[in-house]
Design an enzyme around this catalytic site. Sequence first.
Site, PDB file in Angstrom:
ATOM      1  CG  HIS A 102      -9.380   8.004   1.689  1.00  0.00           C
ATOM      2  ND1 HIS A 102      -9.600   9.332   2.016  1.00  0.00           N
ATOM      3  CD2 HIS A 102      -8.065   7.788   1.905  1.00  0.00           C
ATOM      4  CE1 HIS A 102      -8.477   9.876   2.416  1.00  0.00           C
ATOM      5  NE2 HIS A 102      -7.518   8.961   2.362  1.00  0.00           N
ATOM      6  NE  ARG A 111      -4.594   3.373  -1.213  1.00  0.00           N
ATOM      7  CZ  ARG A 111      -4.216   4.466  -0.570  1.00  0.00           C
ATOM      8  NH1 ARG A 111      -3.089   4.463   0.127  1.00  0.00           N
ATOM      9  NH2 ARG A 111      -4.945   5.539  -0.609  1.00  0.00           N
ATOM     10  CD  GLU A 113      -6.556   2.563   3.425  1.00  0.00           C
ATOM     11  OE1 GLU A 113      -5.576   2.705   4.205  1.00  0.00           O
ATOM     12  OE2 GLU A 113      -6.924   3.447   2.641  1.00  0.00           O
ATOM     13  NE  ARG A 146      -3.061  14.621   0.401  1.00  0.00           N
ATOM     14  CZ  ARG A 146      -3.609  13.410   0.358  1.00  0.00           C
ATOM     15  NH1 ARG A 146      -4.665  13.182  -0.387  1.00  0.00           N
ATOM     16  NH2 ARG A 146      -3.098  12.420   1.060  1.00  0.00           N
ATOM     17  CG  ASN A 190      -1.747   1.164   1.443  1.00  0.00           C
ATOM     18  OD1 ASN A 190      -1.677   2.114   0.663  1.00  0.00           O
ATOM     19  ND2 ASN A 190      -2.571   1.149   2.489  1.00  0.00           N
TER      20      ASN A 190
END
Length: 389
Positions: free
Chosen positions: A178, A90, A373, A235, A9
Amino acid sequence: MTQALLTLNAGSSSLKFSLFTLDGDNPQRRYTGAFDRGGAPGEVAITSVDDERTVLSLETPGELASAFAAVLDWCESRDDFGEIAAVGHRVVHGGMNHTAPVVLSDDVIASLAKLGPLAPLHQPHNLEGVAQAQAAFPGALQVGCFDTAFHRTHPFVNDTFALPHRFYAEGVRRYGFHGLSYDYVSGALDPSVRDGRVIIAHLGNGASMCALKGGKSVGSTMGFSALDGLPMGTRCGQIDPGVLLYLMQEHSMDADAISNLLYKESGLKGMSCLTNDMRVLLASDDPRAKEALDYFVFRIQREIGGMTAVLGGLDALVFTGGIGENAAPIRERVCAGFDWLGIALDDVANTASKPEVSASVSSVKVLVVPTDEEGKIARYTADLLSLSA
Ligand code: ADP
């Protein structure tokens, strides 16, 4: 010996991995590891389920490619699990067509490489991981799991921008990201909750929210890129495009300079002039840290209001991600704005970050669900592995 499954990931400057052994087709987690260019740039830290720790030194500190190589070498060198039968990656962008994980054939990889301009900070790194894993484990099944796939159920109005139609046709759309986290968290909800009107707030260094109706994503605060929506660690979140024109015209900033500003120097870190670490911000008396937190909470509340309107009401609000799972004061401040919607927190449960933090009188369930995840990637990869057997 039992076969193993690796998940990779990779973010723009970090790598998380997990190593699972396969019990039938059930992945059992054995090791997790992480590299973070912003934290300890020269190493990958690995922890076993028994809490044994190992640190790998990188040949080229700070380089993601070097972190991939260290992890893959380590996997090859171990004799406490069998061959790596599959690697789940991912992959941030699946474009317009990928709505589910896929086996990464040469054709699929070539089509994903073409999406590079849509996610320049992530997609090339993700594909670098695929190339290195293919070279290290040529016999392993390589599987791509997309962050965008979960959101391909958005209705047109939440998939488009008001630009001339040709841009929509070429793929300038609101993809949302996400997705693996939302997929995992929604799957962990009781079906009676999941099938209602739900908002999931994934609040970590990256932060976004997803509106779910009947278990499907109908909206996301992130759009074409992972910049839109909520302010994040570094961000900016939603911004008036006129600001970008101003920066180009008045500050002569080019695309690289603007990209660096919006992705790496803005958000909580830029506003506070201090840090993107929520723990430090919550403990700080600095007025700019307070302003950054006020803005963070305000934008979350604004988006909850908008999503609740789109959903036609709200049955459950779910918090996940490093901040969502752990920062009780943020959950408290967010929820305090929604007395009018009938949200009431149980302060003791909230302070303890219990799975359910709403009071019994609350007309909206407020839940805390730790995301996973890598667990989701492992599940999808094991499924495709057993199909390919
Ligand atoms: P990423 O998007 O990089 O995966 P995480 O989901 O790990 O990020 O979230 C990182 C954020 O979670 C950081 O801002 C960190 O300060 C915050 N965080 C982690 N633990 C706590 C805590 N106990 N209280 C408040 N914030 C926390």
